[in-house]
Scaffold this motif. Structure first.
Motif, mmCIF file in Angstrom:
data_model
loop_
_atom_site.group_PDB
_atom_site.id
_atom_site.type_symbol
_atom_site.label_atom_id
_atom_site.label_comp_id
_atom_site.label_asym_id
_atom_site.label_seq_id
_atom_site.Cartn_x
_atom_site.Cartn_y
_atom_site.Cartn_z
ATOM 1 N N GLY A 141 -20.920 -13.824 53.992
ATOM 2 C CA GLY A 141 -20.296 -14.772 54.921
ATOM 3 C C GLY A 141 -21.150 -16.015 55.010
ATOM 4 O O GLY A 141 -21.887 -16.351 54.079
ATOM 5 N N ASN A 142 -21.056 -16.727 56.117
ATOM 6 C CA ASN A 142 -21.920 -17.872 56.386
ATOM 7 C C ASN A 142 -23.101 -17.376 57.206
ATOM 8 O O ASN A 142 -23.004 -17.221 58.422
ATOM 9 N N GLY A 143 -24.221 -17.143 56.547
ATOM 10 C CA GLY A 143 -25.322 -16.450 57.207
ATOM 11 C C GLY A 143 -26.546 -17.276 57.487
ATOM 12 O O GLY A 143 -27.565 -16.726 57.922
ATOM 13 N N THR A 144 -26.510 -18.585 57.244
ATOM 14 C CA THR A 144 -27.696 -19.394 57.496
ATOM 15 C C THR A 144 -27.644 -20.004 58.897
ATOM 16 O O THR A 144 -26.571 -20.198 59.460
ATOM 17 N N ARG A 145 -28.809 -20.293 59.438
ATOM 18 C CA ARG A 145 -28.892 -21.063 60.678
ATOM 19 C C ARG A 145 -29.523 -22.409 60.339
ATOM 20 O O ARG A 145 -30.262 -22.538 59.357
ATOM 21 N N LEU A 146 -29.222 -23.424 61.120
ATOM 22 C CA LEU A 146 -29.640 -24.780 60.808
ATOM 23 C C LEU A 146 -30.717 -25.249 61.775
ATOM 24 O O LEU A 146 -30.588 -25.084 62.980
ATOM 25 N N VAL A 147 -31.780 -25.818 61.214
ATOM 26 C CA VAL A 147 -32.822 -26.462 62.026
ATOM 27 C C VAL A 147 -32.952 -27.899 61.537
ATOM 28 O O VAL A 147 -32.547 -28.240 60.424
ATOM 29 N N GLU A 148 -33.505 -28.758 62.377
ATOM 30 C CA GLU A 148 -33.651 -30.172 62.040
ATOM 31 C C GLU A 148 -35.130 -30.556 62.057
ATOM 32 O O GLU A 148 -35.811 -30.379 63.064
ATOM 33 N N VAL A 149 -35.591 -31.087 60.933
ATOM 34 C CA VAL A 149 -36.987 -31.491 60.783
ATOM 35 C C VAL A 149 -37.064 -32.999 60.994
ATOM 36 O O VAL A 149 -36.443 -33.766 60.249
ATOM 37 N N PRO A 150 -37.808 -33.473 62.017
ATOM 38 C CA PRO A 150 -37.859 -34.913 62.317
ATOM 39 C C PRO A 150 -39.049 -35.597 61.649
ATOM 40 O O PRO A 150 -40.093 -34.988 61.396
ATOM 41 N N PHE A 151 -38.869 -36.888 61.386
ATOM 42 C CA PHE A 151 -39.941 -37.732 60.842
ATOM 43 C C PHE A 151 -39.876 -39.076 61.555
ATOM 44 O O PHE A 151 -38.821 -39.719 61.580
ATOM 45 N N ALA A 152 -41.003 -39.517 62.104
ATOM 46 C CA ALA A 152 -41.087 -40.865 62.663
ATOM 47 C C ALA A 152 -41.272 -41.865 61.522
ATOM 48 O O ALA A 152 -41.863 -41.522 60.486
ATOM 49 N N PRO A 153 -40.783 -43.101 61.659
ATOM 50 C CA PRO A 153 -40.900 -44.072 60.559
ATOM 51 C C PRO A 153 -42.339 -44.283 60.092
ATOM 52 O O PRO A 153 -42.594 -44.393 58.888
ATOM 53 N N GLU A 154 -43.272 -44.339 61.035
ATOM 54 C CA GLU A 154 -44.657 -44.619 60.663
ATOM 55 C C GLU A 154 -45.326 -43.449 59.935
ATOM 56 O O GLU A 154 -46.386 -43.623 59.313
ATOM 57 N N GLU A 155 -44.735 -42.261 59.995
ATOM 58 C CA GLU A 155 -45.319 -41.106 59.307
ATOM 59 C C GLU A 155 -45.049 -41.131 57.800
ATOM 60 O O GLU A 155 -45.772 -40.492 57.037
ATOM 61 N N LEU A 156 -44.010 -41.841 57.386
ATOM 62 C CA LEU A 156 -43.559 -41.756 55.998
ATOM 63 C C LEU A 156 -44.314 -42.754 55.132
ATOM 64 O O LEU A 156 -43.764 -43.737 54.622
ATOM 65 N N ASP A 157 -45.599 -42.468 54.947
ATOM 66 C CA ASP A 157 -46.488 -43.316 54.148
ATOM 67 C C ASP A 157 -47.004 -42.492 52.969
ATOM 68 O O ASP A 157 -47.794 -41.567 53.163
ATOM 69 N N PRO A 158 -46.560 -42.793 51.742
ATOM 70 C CA PRO A 158 -47.033 -42.007 50.591
ATOM 71 C C PRO A 158 -48.539 -42.040 50.416
ATOM 72 O O PRO A 158 -49.110 -41.117 49.818
ATOM 73 N N ALA A 159 -49.203 -43.073 50.940
ATOM 74 C CA ALA A 159 -50.667 -43.137 50.816
ATOM 75 C C ALA A 159 -51.350 -42.064 51.644
ATOM 76 O O ALA A 159 -52.536 -41.756 51.418
ATOM 77 N N GLU A 160 -50.644 -41.506 52.630
ATOM 78 C CA GLU A 160 -51.201 -40.443 53.473
ATOM 79 C C GLU A 160 -50.556 -39.104 53.137
ATOM 80 O O GLU A 160 -50.261 -38.308 54.026
ATOM 81 N N MET A 161 -50.341 -38.861 51.857
ATOM 82 C CA MET A 161 -49.583 -37.688 51.428
ATOM 83 C C MET A 161 -50.174 -36.361 51.896
ATOM 84 O O MET A 161 -49.429 -35.492 52.376
#
Length: 452
Positions: free
Chosen positions: A295-315
């Motif tokens: 059936g449909n057996g998964t549950r959904l969660v949401e992973v948040p990211f703030a704009p300032e966190e998305l810096d590839p230099a701080e991988m």
């Protein structure tokens, strides 16, 4: 004559049933590539027997008056229709099968709501190459691959299996379990699920450092929409990302970070104001053996990211922070679609009334819908070994529906040591060229997650 047994629609099924749209059918597409040929009669027999061994898949929507308070599934002993079909082989067979997977949902009124198409001797389009990133885009309303790179060349003896699932009733992992049973019955070889990877026992920290969910999240910026409705699809094979031994994050965390960086980059290019991202992640806790609930057996969660966190230099920090969040979110008990959905699907009014309310609330909540969905199936747990002649699957793709307001879904799986990526989008938001650019961005940022 005894009436077939009935079961009420679970919460996920009912919400999906309320919100059906003809323009963008809620289908899940699974594409399995085998090196050799399959016998038609043997495969039909094996798949039909696999359906009987997982009887929960043999279901159809039970008829009822408009004032009924619940939708119900009616369980059947046998399929109502021929589930396995063999389209005429030809140059466009792969393209046409993908198009049908996006535009034609198996009806809920016939058991089972799944279709298996077997494309034999499929060939890549002229000019394509079997490289690390071979893609194919499938149109929605008009259909058709407009990229010269159609698909991986299967060869004159190869076979591609297309499973198309009505997502109102079933999800991809459940149907893959049924296909693994069919493979075992067909080839006579053990197709039991491999043991899941061993994770170090940790007590996840609370999600206290997560960005607030009160602000509406970013939307995927509009690219160059197409005039016809429906979904587009691009499938690509990539190397699996490397990570240091003992790293505090998983491949799933690398894919989550890659998805966030890809969308942030895309939005910057299109002049969108920086906003927090929220990425929906399905979590599946079901066993992968023959006892797996169908059936449909998964549950959904949401992973948040703030704009300032998305810096590839701080991988390194970004990967560690993402790992803490995903582990914390997966450990929290939560209904499949949240507490509000359980209230909406309680039988306090006829389904027709609750359907209208659900659709209205869904439209009102559109600005708060997550930015996109990343569904990482992970390593395919079954060999999908169809015996000596047909062989073992060497490529497996999944794709999830991509209706607005998200308009884009990212689905990944790994098989034969490779990552199989499917990008699926709403054609009212993006075009094939947009999808190809997003694929290139995804490949770039996936590589940057290794640089730690």
């Amino acid at each position: 004559m005894t009436a077939p047994p009935r079961i009420p629609f679970p919460v996920v099924d009912e919400v999906a049933r309320h919100c059906l749209q003809e323009e963008e059918p809620e289908t899940v597409h699974i594409e399995v590539h085998l090196p050799g040929p399959l016998d038609e009669a043997r495969l039909r027999k094996a798949f039909t027997e696999a359906l009987r061994r997982h009887p929960r898949i043999l279901m159809r929507e039970a008829p009822g008056p408009w004032y009924r308070r619940r939708y119900e599934w009616e369980l059947t002993e046998d399929p109502d229709v021929e589930v396995v079909t063999f389209p005429t082989p030809g140059r466009d067979a792969l393209r046409d099968a993908r198009t049908r997977a996006l535009t034609q949902a198996p009806p809920l009124t016939a058991s089972p709501p799944v279709r298996l198409e077997v494309v034999a001797g499929a060939h890549a389009a002229e000019g394509s190459e079997a490289s690390d990133a071979v893609g194919a885009e499938v149109g929605g309303g008009r259909g058709g691959v407009r990229s010269p790179a159609d698909a991986l060349a299967v060869g004159s003896r190869g076979t591609v299996l297309f499973l198309t699932i009505n997502h109102t009733a079933l999800d991809g992992p459940a149907c893959l379990r049924v296909l693994a049973t069919a493979a075992e019955l067909y080839g006579g070889r053990d197709n039991s699920a491999a043991a899941p990877p061993v994770r170090s026992a940790e007590t996840p920290q609370g999600p206290s450092d997560m960005p607030s969910n009160w602000a509406p999240p970013a939307r995927v910026a509009r690219g160059t929409p197409e005039p016809s409705p429906g979904n587009g699809l691009l499938v690509t094979e990539l190397p699996l990302p490397r990570r240091p031994k003992g790293a505090p994050y998983t491949v799933n965390d690398q894919l989550m970070v890659t998805t966030a960086l890809t969308i942030a980059h895309w939005n910057r290019e299109h002049g969108a104001r920086p906003r927090p991202l929220r990425i929906t992640m399905p979590v599946d806790d079901r066993p992968r053996d023959a006892t797996m609930p169908i059936g449909n057996g998964t549950r959904l969660v949401e992973v948040p990211f703030a704009p300032e966190e998305l810096d590839p230099a701080e991988m390194p920090d970004l990967l560690r922070r993402t790992a803490l969040r995903t582990r914390a979110l997966k450990s929290l008990p939560r209904p499949q679609l949240g507490h509000g959905a359980a209230l909406l699907t309680a039988p306090w009014a006829p389904v027709a009334c609750r359907a209208a309310l659900t659709r209205a609330l869904r439209r009102a909540a559109a600005p708060w819908t997550s930015t996109t969905l990343l569904s990482n199936i992970g390593r395919i747990p079954y060999p999908l070994d169809f015996g000596e002649e047909a062989g073992r699957a060497h490529a497996v793709w999944f794709s999830a529906p991509a209706r607005m307001p998200r308009g884009l879904t990212v689905t990944t799986a790994s098989a034969a040591g490779r990552l199989h990526l499917a990008l699926r989008w709403s054609r009212s938001l993006l075009s094939h060229g947009d999808g190809a650019h997003l694929r290139d961005l995804f490949e770039h940022y996936l590589h940057t997650t290794e640089a730690t």
